[in-house]
Design an enzyme around this catalytic site. Structure first.
Site, PDB file in Angstrom:
ATOM      1  N   ARG A   1      37.711  45.793  35.985  1.00 38.34           N
ATOM      2  CA  ARG A   1      39.119  44.839  36.312  1.00 38.34           C
ATOM      3  C   ARG A   1      39.433  45.381  37.606  1.00 38.34           C
ATOM      4  NH1 ARG A   1      42.378  47.715  31.857  1.00 38.34           N
ATOM      5  NH2 ARG A   1      40.704  49.212  32.646  1.00 38.34           N
TER       6      ARG A   1
ATOM      7  N   THR B   1      29.275  35.210  43.560  1.00 38.98           N
ATOM      8  CA  THR B   1      28.676  34.022  43.011  1.00 38.98           C
ATOM      9  C   THR B   1      29.866  33.121  42.852  1.00 38.98           C
ATOM     10  OG1 THR B   1      28.987  34.806  40.840  1.00 38.98           O
ATOM     11  CG2 THR B   1      26.628  34.728  41.756  1.00 38.98           C
TER      12      THR B   1
ATOM     13  N   CYS C   1      37.528  35.786  39.402  1.00 39.94           N
ATOM     14  CA  CYS C   1      36.549  35.741  38.214  1.00 39.94           C
ATOM     15  C   CYS C   1      37.044  34.664  37.102  1.00 39.94           C
ATOM     16  CB  CYS C   1      36.621  37.190  37.750  1.00 39.94           C
ATOM     17  SG  CYS C   1      35.957  38.347  38.997  1.00 39.94           S
TER      18      CYS C   1
HETATM   19  C1  UGA Z   1      38.518  39.961  34.928  1.00 32.75           C
HETATM   20  C2  UGA Z   1      38.186  40.662  33.581  1.00 32.75           C
HETATM   21  O1  UGA Z   1      39.384  41.272  32.985  1.00 32.75           O
HETATM   22  C3  UGA Z   1      37.232  41.947  33.680  1.00 32.75           C
HETATM   23  O2  UGA Z   1      36.832  42.331  32.523  1.00 32.75           O
HETATM   24  C4  UGA Z   1      35.962  41.240  34.450  1.00 32.75           C
HETATM   25  O3  UGA Z   1      34.947  42.260  34.870  1.00 32.75           O
HETATM   26  C5  UGA Z   1      36.615  40.727  35.939  1.00 32.75           C
HETATM   27  O4  UGA Z   1      37.478  39.588  35.471  1.00 32.75           O
HETATM   28  C6  UGA Z   1      35.176  40.141  36.431  1.00 32.75           C
HETATM   29  O5  UGA Z   1      34.435  39.225  36.032  1.00 32.75           O
HETATM   30  O6  UGA Z   1      34.623  40.714  37.758  1.00 32.75           O
HETATM   31  P1  UGA Z   1      40.303  40.602  36.814  1.00 32.75           P
HETATM   32  O7  UGA Z   1      39.880  39.328  37.592  1.00 32.75           O
HETATM   33  O8  UGA Z   1      40.287  41.742  37.738  1.00 32.75           O
HETATM   34  O9  UGA Z   1      39.369  41.123  35.447  1.00 32.75           O
HETATM   35  O10 UGA Z   1      41.695  40.159  36.135  1.00 32.75           O
HETATM   36  P2  UGA Z   1      42.304  40.332  34.765  1.00 32.75           P
HETATM   37  O11 UGA Z   1      43.016  41.613  34.471  1.00 32.75           O
HETATM   38  O12 UGA Z   1      41.332  39.839  33.659  1.00 32.75           O
HETATM   39  O13 UGA Z   1      43.494  39.104  34.926  1.00 32.75           O
HETATM   40  C7  UGA Z   1      43.244  37.826  35.220  1.00 32.75           C
HETATM   41  C8  UGA Z   1      44.547  37.008  35.253  1.00 32.75           C
HETATM   42  O14 UGA Z   1      44.978  36.712  34.101  1.00 32.75           O
HETATM   43  C9  UGA Z   1      45.571  37.330  36.230  1.00 32.75           C
HETATM   44  O15 UGA Z   1      45.828  36.350  37.135  1.00 32.75           O
HETATM   45  C10 UGA Z   1      46.315  38.187  35.209  1.00 32.75           C
HETATM   46  O16 UGA Z   1      47.781  37.841  35.804  1.00 32.75           O
HETATM   47  C11 UGA Z   1      46.372  36.785  34.181  1.00 32.75           C
HETATM   48  N1  UGA Z   1      46.764  37.269  32.823  1.00 32.75           N
HETATM   49  C12 UGA Z   1      46.230  38.537  32.130  1.00 32.75           C
HETATM   50  C13 UGA Z   1      47.849  36.739  32.069  1.00 32.75           C
HETATM   51  O17 UGA Z   1      48.231  35.584  32.646  1.00 32.75           O
HETATM   52  N2  UGA Z   1      48.275  36.874  30.918  1.00 32.75           N
HETATM   53  C14 UGA Z   1      47.695  38.010  30.439  1.00 32.75           C
HETATM   54  O18 UGA Z   1      48.187  38.331  29.332  1.00 32.75           O
HETATM   55  C15 UGA Z   1      46.563  39.080  31.037  1.00 32.75           C
END
Ligand code: UGA
Length: 436
Positions: free
Chosen positions: A149, A85, A262
């Site tokens: 994730r 989506t 996401c």
């Molecule tokens: C995210 C959610 O964490 C999942 O629970 C969800 O299922 C998923 O989206 C989805 O909707 O499918 P994801 O996109 O794999 O998962 O990545 P995250 O681990 O959440 O990280 C997202 C972004 O935030 C990355 O670019 C990461 O570098 C950044 N981030 C994360 C930060 O800048 N600071 C932080 O402290 C943590």
């Protein structure tokens, strides 16, 4: 149980493999021939730890098959729909083209008693809109959002921290919830919370969770902006507030912010849906969350310009990282790649390296120079910019060794992932984000 999984992208491919792993008989369906061909060979179309082994084991056991022919979904007790989506090209709302197409294709093959479990992240109200067509066949629609994730997708699917199922409010809903309990039996038996809700709640749980995570990251990045004008250190601040268990330290990593397939599109789609519902003001703060997040990319570029004395023109910039986060080869809305592209746009000679994401990044941005070998990428750099906190840079790169490769020992740590004092002690000029 016999299961079908419609859509074999990130979510669907992992879900299909994981369901076969826990003993179900699974058929994965996708319209993309080449993806189905790759999956049928037992190859993972994306980098995800354990996925390839699990695909191969499933195919070898006969529990897992892939096809482009959706009529093969016939006979499955549960049909999971996990198509994408994305953000609409003409605005912030979610593009439901793939969801609608998947349901249109699936409905003629449903039988009375089947359960259709939507897994895609959709605007609240979508399940209610789709339910009548599904129930006209005697099947029941439930919404079962996914919280995996990237990088931990297999583990998160097999051993999730919660399961949420939105069901219709009649008896068919109770029965369908029981069917899903059976599908997820191993996790349910281990005590994983299994929450049965109505459609709207299940749809909202998903976007609310991502909105909260994005808000947490932008909160700490807002603090980084204040730290930058006061001389405070945002990483110490995060450690200190994170000791309060009500706040918690996770997702308080300040730096160049969030990206990926996401969080960015989900908060935008949520804000757009709230406006359609006449409640735009309730989540207006998500616009601010988005704006803070995007400002961090500008800030990283400004730090590099300042570190090079005011211009990056014809300077050698080595960018460590392209993926939106470590343990992933995904470059969708990657802050890392965005920073690299902007520096190139300002006339720098940009060399990008990444342990997994080069092929995907190169396809999107052929104007950048990609070098697979980290040390080769570092050679001759006027400035090094860390934008994805892979262990290869954060843990394994010794500052003394890096100093021996570059032209000038200047580093911008866009993820605040390096030990600043160790790098300074090795002769580097170190710039963090929101740190003095
Ligand atoms: C995210 C959610 O964490 C999942 O629970 C969800 O299922 C998923 O989206 C989805 O909707 O499918 P994801 O996109 O794999 O998962 O990545 P995250 O681990 O959440 O990280 C997202 C972004 O935030 C990355 O670019 C990461 O570098 C950044 N981030 C994360 C930060 O800048 N600071 C932080 O402290 C943590």
């Amino acid at each position: 149980m016999r299961l079908s999984v419609i859509g074999c992208g990130y979510l669907g491919a992992v879900h299909a493999a994981a369901m076969a792993h826990i003993g179900h008989d699974v058929i994965g369906v996708d319209v993309d021939d080449s993806k189905i061909e790759v999956l049928s060979r037992g190859d993972a179309p994306l980098f995800e730890p354990r996925l390839k082994e699990m695909l191969q084991a499933g195919i070898a056991s006969g529990n897992l098959r892939f096809t482009t022919d959706i009529s093969n979904a016939r006979g499955a007790a549960v049909h999971f729909v996990g198509v994408g989506t994305p953000q609409r090209a003409d605005g912030y709302a979610a593009d439901l083209t793939y969801v609608d197409a998947a349901f249109d294709a699936l409905v003629p093959h449903l039988s009375p008693g089947d359960v259709v479990a939507g897994k895609s992240t959709v605007p609240v109200g979508t399940a209610t809109r789709l339910a009548p067509t599904v129930s006209s066949t005697g099947a029941t629609l439930v919404w079962n959002p996914e919280f995996l994730r990237e990088g931990w997708a297999v583990q998160d699917t097999i051993d999730p921290d919660r399961l949420v199922v939105g069901v219709p409010t009649d008896l068919s809903g109770e029965r369908a919830a029981d069917v899903l309990r059976e599908v997820y039996h191993p996790a349910v038996a281990l005590g994983t919370p299994f929450l049965v809700t109505d459609y709207a709640t299940a749809e909202l749980v998903k976007v609310a969770a991502n909105a909260f995570l994005a808000t947490k990251i932008s909160f700490i990045n807002a603090m980084a902006e204040i730290a930058e004008v006061t001389g405070a250190d945002v990483t110490q601040l995060a450690d200190a507030i994170g000791h309060d268990v009500r706040i918690g330290r996770r997702f308080l990593g300040a730096g160049i912010g969030f990206g990926g397939g996401c969080l960015p599109k989900d908060i935008r789609a949520f804000a757009a849906r709230a406006e359609e519902l006449g409640r735009g003001e309730s989540v207006a703060f998500l616009r601010e969350v988005d704006a803070i997040n995007l400002r961090r990319r500008d800030r990283a570029v400004d730090l590099v310009i300042a570190a090079l004395g005011g211009s990056v023109f014809k300077k050698n910039v080595t960018v460590l990282g392209a993926a939106f986060k470590p343990h992933s080869d995904d470059v969708r809305d990657s802050p890392a790649l965005d920073v690299a592209v902007r520096l190139r746009g300002l006339g720098a000679w940009v060399t990008v390296t990444d342990p997994q994401a080069i092929a995907n990044a190169e396809r999107l941005h052929p104007q950048l120079d990609f070098v697979a070998d980290r040390d080769e990428a570092l050679r001759g750099a006027d400035v090094v910019v860390v934008v994805t906190e892979w262990d290869e840079y954060r843990r394994d790169l010794a500052p003394e060794h890096a100093a021996s490769l570059v032209s000038s020992p200047v580093i911008v740590d866009g993820r605040n992932c390096l030990d600043a004092s160790a790098w300074r002690a090795a002769g580097w000029t170190y710039h963090g984000m929101g740190r003095p």
